[in-house]
Design a protein around this motif. Structure first.
Motif, PDB file in Angstrom:
ATOM      1  N   PRO A  65       0.676  -1.167  -0.070  1.00 30.06           N
ATOM      2  CA  PRO A  65      -0.056   0.049   0.037  1.00 30.06           C
ATOM      3  C   PRO A  65       0.916   1.409  -0.035  1.00 30.06           C
ATOM      4  O   PRO A  65       0.362   2.305  -0.167  1.00 30.06           O
ATOM      5  N   PHE A  66       2.223   1.191   0.159  1.00 28.82           N
ATOM      6  CA  PHE A  66       3.195   2.363   0.179  1.00 28.82           C
ATOM      7  C   PHE A  66       2.915   3.277  -1.078  1.00 28.82           C
ATOM      8  O   PHE A  66       2.983   4.640  -0.877  1.00 28.82           O
ATOM      9  N   ALA A  67       2.642   2.555  -2.124  1.00 32.15           N
ATOM     10  CA  ALA A  67       3.063   3.443  -3.474  1.00 32.15           C
ATOM     11  C   ALA A  67       1.630   4.333  -3.238  1.00 32.15           C
ATOM     12  O   ALA A  67       1.819   5.840  -3.685  1.00 32.15           O
ATOM     13  N   SER A  68       0.351   4.031  -3.081  1.00 30.10           N
ATOM     14  CA  SER A  68      -0.642   4.878  -3.062  1.00 30.10           C
ATOM     15  C   SER A  68      -0.694   6.020  -1.999  1.00 30.10           C
ATOM     16  O   SER A  68      -0.779   6.952  -2.280  1.00 30.10           O
ATOM     17  N   PHE A  69       0.051   5.472  -0.784  1.00 27.99           N
ATOM     18  CA  PHE A  69       0.257   6.392   0.481  1.00 27.99           C
ATOM     19  C   PHE A  69       1.246   7.712  -0.315  1.00 27.99           C
ATOM     20  O   PHE A  69       0.588   8.783   0.160  1.00 27.99           O
ATOM     21  N   ILE A  70       2.418   7.330  -0.563  1.00 28.18           N
ATOM     22  CA  ILE A  70       3.524   8.442  -0.958  1.00 28.18           C
ATOM     23  C   ILE A  70       2.841   9.149  -2.206  1.00 28.18           C
ATOM     24  O   ILE A  70       3.075  10.431  -2.167  1.00 28.18           O
ATOM     25  N   ASN A  71       2.167   8.305  -3.074  1.00 24.43           N
ATOM     26  CA  ASN A  71       1.976   9.036  -4.422  1.00 24.43           C
ATOM     27  C   ASN A  71       0.837  10.171  -4.192  1.00 24.43           C
ATOM     28  O   ASN A  71       0.742  11.224  -4.712  1.00 24.43           O
ATOM     29  N   ASN A  72      -0.059  10.015  -3.151  1.00 25.28           N
ATOM     30  CA  ASN A  72      -1.302  10.725  -2.910  1.00 25.28           C
ATOM     31  C   ASN A  72      -0.987  11.643  -1.569  1.00 25.28           C
ATOM     32  O   ASN A  72      -1.855  12.532  -1.250  1.00 25.28           O
ATOM     33  N   THR A  73       0.073  11.521  -0.917  1.00 27.41           N
ATOM     34  CA  THR A  73       0.448  12.412   0.200  1.00 27.41           C
ATOM     35  C   THR A  73       1.131  13.644  -0.202  1.00 27.41           C
ATOM     36  O   THR A  73       1.862  13.578  -1.199  1.00 27.41           O
ATOM     37  N   GLN A  74       0.867  14.613   0.310  1.00 32.56           N
ATOM     38  CA  GLN A  74       1.519  16.125   0.206  1.00 32.56           C
ATOM     39  C   GLN A  74       2.846  15.780   0.872  1.00 32.56           C
ATOM     40  O   GLN A  74       3.299  15.310   1.530  1.00 32.56           O
ATOM     41  N   LYS A  75       3.879  15.963  -0.314  1.00 33.40           N
ATOM     42  CA  LYS A  75       5.536  15.956  -0.110  1.00 33.40           C
ATOM     43  C   LYS A  75       5.991  17.457  -0.169  1.00 33.40           C
ATOM     44  O   LYS A  75       5.966  18.113  -0.957  1.00 33.40           O
ATOM     45  N   TYR A  76       6.728  17.595   0.828  1.00 28.89           N
ATOM     46  CA  TYR A  76       7.545  18.972   0.969  1.00 28.89           C
ATOM     47  C   TYR A  76       8.864  18.613   0.883  1.00 28.89           C
ATOM     48  O   TYR A  76       9.518  17.759   1.402  1.00 28.89           O
ATOM     49  N   VAL A  77       9.700  19.428  -0.181  1.00 23.82           N
ATOM     50  CA  VAL A  77      10.985  18.828  -0.358  1.00 23.82           C
ATOM     51  C   VAL A  77      12.060  19.939   0.136  1.00 23.82           C
ATOM     52  O   VAL A  77      11.891  21.177  -0.447  1.00 23.82           O
ATOM     53  N   ALA A  78      12.959  19.572   0.887  1.00 26.48           N
ATOM     54  CA  ALA A  78      14.138  20.481   1.276  1.00 26.48           C
ATOM     55  C   ALA A  78      15.373  20.415   0.523  1.00 26.48           C
ATOM     56  O   ALA A  78      15.986  19.185   0.303  1.00 26.48           O
ATOM     57  N   SER A  79      15.436  21.314  -0.474  1.00 29.15           N
ATOM     58  CA  SER A  79      16.633  21.181  -1.303  1.00 29.15           C
ATOM     59  C   SER A  79      17.173  22.874  -1.581  1.00 29.15           C
ATOM     60  O   SER A  79      16.378  23.520  -1.824  1.00 29.15           O
ATOM     61  N   THR A  81      19.360  22.830  -4.254  1.00 24.33           N
ATOM     62  CA  THR A  81      19.818  22.756  -5.474  1.00 24.33           C
ATOM     63  C   THR A  81      18.818  22.345  -6.478  1.00 24.33           C
ATOM     64  O   THR A  81      19.152  22.577  -7.488  1.00 24.33           O
ATOM     65  N   LEU A  82      17.822  21.856  -6.110  1.00 21.97           N
ATOM     66  CA  LEU A  82      16.375  21.489  -7.108  1.00 21.97           C
ATOM     67  C   LEU A  82      16.087  23.068  -7.407  1.00 21.97           C
ATOM     68  O   LEU A  82      15.528  23.834  -6.593  1.00 21.97           O
ATOM     69  N   ASP A  83      15.431  22.958  -8.829  1.00 23.60           N
ATOM     70  CA  ASP A  83      14.719  24.229  -9.031  1.00 23.60           C
ATOM     71  C   ASP A  83      13.113  23.767  -9.296  1.00 23.60           C
ATOM     72  O   ASP A  83      12.322  24.790  -9.154  1.00 23.60           O
ATOM     73  N   SER A  84      13.026  22.637  -9.244  1.00 20.08           N
ATOM     74  CA  SER A  84      11.520  22.117  -9.499  1.00 20.08           C
ATOM     75  C   SER A  84      11.217  20.922  -8.919  1.00 20.08           C
ATOM     76  O   SER A  84      12.332  19.909  -8.938  1.00 20.08           O
ATOM     77  N   VAL A  85      10.065  20.623  -8.382  1.00 21.43           N
ATOM     78  CA  VAL A  85       9.669  19.251  -8.057  1.00 21.43           C
ATOM     79  C   VAL A  85       8.539  18.538  -8.652  1.00 21.43           C
ATOM     80  O   VAL A  85       7.630  17.927  -8.178  1.00 21.43           O
ATOM     81  N   ASP A  86       8.031  19.351  -9.697  1.00 22.67           N
ATOM     82  CA  ASP A  86       6.911  19.316 -10.295  1.00 22.67           C
ATOM     83  C   ASP A  86       6.710  18.055 -11.122  1.00 22.67           C
ATOM     84  O   ASP A  86       5.409  17.368 -11.422  1.00 22.67           O
ATOM     85  N   GLU A  87       7.700  17.277 -11.280  1.00 16.30           N
ATOM     86  CA  GLU A  87       7.511  15.979 -12.133  1.00 16.30           C
ATOM     87  C   GLU A  87       6.616  15.003 -11.172  1.00 16.30           C
ATOM     88  O   GLU A  87       6.340  13.878 -11.816  1.00 16.30           O
ATOM     89  N   TRP A  88       6.706  15.102  -9.889  1.00 18.44           N
ATOM     90  CA  TRP A  88       5.922  14.203  -8.877  1.00 18.44           C
ATOM     91  C   TRP A  88       4.873  14.594  -8.318  1.00 18.44           C
ATOM     92  O   TRP A  88       4.854  15.807  -7.527  1.00 18.44           O
ATOM     93  N   SER A  89       3.759  14.292  -8.594  1.00 16.33           N
ATOM     94  CA  SER A  89       2.439  15.097  -8.133  1.00 16.33           C
ATOM     95  C   SER A  89       2.360  15.089  -6.458  1.00 16.33           C
ATOM     96  O   SER A  89       3.179  14.574  -5.759  1.00 16.33           O
ATOM     97  N   ASN A  90       2.086  16.209  -6.066  1.00 18.81           N
ATOM     98  CA  ASN A  90       1.705  16.536  -4.868  1.00 18.81           C
ATOM     99  C   ASN A  90       2.941  16.657  -4.130  1.00 18.81           C
ATOM    100  O   ASN A  90       3.022  16.506  -2.882  1.00 18.81           O
ATOM    101  N   SER A  91       3.785  17.295  -4.630  1.00 20.87           N
ATOM    102  CA  SER A  91       5.334  17.780  -4.348  1.00 20.87           C
ATOM    103  C   SER A  91       5.354  19.109  -4.413  1.00 20.87           C
ATOM    104  O   SER A  91       5.093  19.953  -5.258  1.00 20.87           O
ATOM    105  N   THR A  92       6.210  19.755  -3.228  1.00 19.33           N
ATOM    106  CA  THR A  92       6.064  21.282  -3.105  1.00 19.33           C
ATOM    107  C   THR A  92       7.680  21.312  -2.621  1.00 19.33           C
ATOM    108  O   THR A  92       8.170  20.890  -1.875  1.00 19.33           O
ATOM    109  N   LEU A  93       8.442  22.375  -3.451  1.00 22.74           N
ATOM    110  CA  LEU A  93       9.658  22.729  -3.220  1.00 22.74           C
ATOM    111  C   LEU A  93       9.707  23.666  -1.962  1.00 22.74           C
ATOM    112  O   LEU A  93       9.146  24.714  -2.068  1.00 22.74           O
TER     113      LEU A  93
END
Length: 181
Positions: A65-79, A81-93
């Motif tokens: 069930p982890f794929a459904s969890f991680i893909n549908n959960t809001q993700k906040y990315v601390a970086s 060096t990254l300019d964007s995290v748009d390639e994975w849904s529910n991700s915010t830089l």
């Protein structure tokens, strides 16, 4: 106020990097502990390296069930060096100060905030007094050199209270700590 929890696999010698290379087994108790950590989580903090690895794998994974969890959960990315995290849904830089972002996030409505992998991010959260709980699943193995440990050799003295400790059928120990503030 929302809480921030981190869970990591660890060897006896403190290695937390690449557990797939040294962890001798994954038992039922570890699975139950991970399920408890995910229960109530509605946001995940990721560091750059974990985000980059996971963004390649999880969006097309059928590992439930982890794929459904991680893909549908809001993700906040601390970086920084990254300019964007748009390639994975529910991700915010996270832009700007991590401390300020976390302070704002904790005040928002929602469940717990988990930290997945992301050794450097976990270190930073502990150093800045932002982590509320740390669970280590300590395998009975010495992973040896050449891999990252949770705490660097020059880490400052940091005290923790033990909240719970559970031995598992494979000989691992699931230990949950709260940083002393």
């Amino acid at each position: 106020m929302r809480k921030i929890y981190a869970g990591l696999f660890s060897s006896i010698d403190g290695v937390v990097e690449a557990p797939d290379q040294w962890q001798p087994s994954f038992d039922e108790e570890m699975g139950a502990a991970l399920a408890r950590m995910l229960d109530g989580q509605d946001a995940v903090l990721l560091g750059r390296a974990t985000y980059s690895e996971w963004a390649e794998y999880w969006p097309t994974s059928t590992d439930e069930p982890f794929a459904s969890f991680i893909n549908n959960t809001q993700k906040y990315v601390a970086s920084t060096t990254l300019d964007s995290v748009d390639e994975w849904s529910n991700s915010t830089l996270i832009k700007g100060s991590l401390t300020d972002f976390i302070a704002d996030l904790r005040q928002q409505d929602g469940g717990t905030i988990g930290v997945a992998g992301s050794i450097g991010l976990v270190r930073s959260l502990i150093e800045q007094g932002l982590l509320d709980e740390l669970t280590l699943m300590i395998s009975p193995v010495v992973a040896g050199g050449g891999r990252r440990r949770l705490f660097a050799d020059d880490s400052a003295l940091t005290k923790f209270d033990l909240l719970e400790a559970q031995p598992t059928s494979s000989g691992a120990l699931i230990a949950t700590y709260r940083p002393v503030r």
